[in-house]
Motif scaffolding. Structure first.
Motif, PDB file in Angstrom:
ATOM      1  N   ALA A 172      43.316  34.346  50.331  1.00 32.05           N
ATOM      2  CA  ALA A 172      41.677  34.040  50.422  1.00 32.05           C
ATOM      3  C   ALA A 172      41.028  34.663  49.007  1.00 32.05           C
ATOM      4  O   ALA A 172      40.051  34.028  48.344  1.00 32.05           O
ATOM      5  CB  ALA A 172      40.955  34.728  51.452  1.00 32.05           C
ATOM      6  N   ASP A 173      41.640  35.599  48.384  1.00 31.31           N
ATOM      7  CA  ASP A 173      41.310  36.198  47.084  1.00 31.31           C
ATOM      8  C   ASP A 173      41.845  35.224  45.981  1.00 31.31           C
ATOM      9  O   ASP A 173      41.496  35.715  44.748  1.00 31.31           O
ATOM     10  CB  ASP A 173      41.818  37.448  46.882  1.00 31.31           C
ATOM     11  CG  ASP A 173      43.474  37.703  46.937  1.00 31.31           C
ATOM     12  OD1 ASP A 173      43.934  36.480  47.040  1.00 31.31           O
ATOM     13  OD2 ASP A 173      43.937  38.826  46.990  1.00 31.31           O
ATOM     14  N   LYS A 219      44.632  34.639  44.883  1.00 26.42           N
ATOM     15  CA  LYS A 219      45.810  35.185  44.317  1.00 26.42           C
ATOM     16  C   LYS A 219      47.145  34.323  45.068  1.00 26.42           C
ATOM     17  O   LYS A 219      47.262  34.203  46.421  1.00 26.42           O
ATOM     18  CB  LYS A 219      46.209  36.569  44.458  1.00 26.42           C
ATOM     19  CG  LYS A 219      45.182  37.344  43.533  1.00 26.42           C
ATOM     20  CD  LYS A 219      45.385  38.531  43.426  1.00 26.42           C
ATOM     21  CE  LYS A 219      44.331  39.373  42.514  1.00 26.42           C
ATOM     22  NZ  LYS A 219      44.240  40.815  42.511  1.00 26.42           N
TER      23      LYS A 219
END
Length: 117
Positions: free
Chosen positions: A81-82, A84
């Motif tokens: 979700a970030d 990455k």
């Protein structure tokens, strides 16, 4: 008429002689290797994906069967979700998570033949 039959016979004979069916065990190259690895893998791609997402929550982008140092593994790329990307390496025989590795966007671009910024 005889020449047409001769041409047809030669064409069919050439195809049968030179052609290798897609399902042949004698197939060489990466596809043949992956087929061999798949026979040894007891963990399915679905199981590997489930295990990867349990380890690293996110969206699976890619899953690939590989042989690293004589060990057959599933390498599953998960987008968190970030934003990455993380590669989760799973033993294709036991289903155990071998490890995880954060993937750098520059590394991905190099892999694709693009220049990173």
């Amino acid at each position: 008429m005889k020449s047409l039959a001769l041409i047809f016979t030669l064409a069919v004979g050439s195809v049968l002689t030179l052609g290798t069916p897609a399902w042949s065990d004698k197939k060489k190259g990466a596809e043949g290797e992956v087929a061999t690895w798949a026979k040894d893998a007891t963990v399915t791609i679905e199981q590997a994906v489930k295990t990867a997402v349990e380890k690293v929550p996110g969206t699976v982008v890619e899953a690939e069967l590989e042989n690293k140092h004589g060990q057959i593994t599933w390498e599953v790329d998960v987008l968190g979700a970030d934003g990455k990307m993380t590669e989760v390496c799973i033993d294709a025989v036991t289903g155990a998570v071998i490890g995880t590795e954060a993937k750098d966007k520059k590394d991905e671009m190099k892999k694709e033949g693009k220049k990173g910024k």
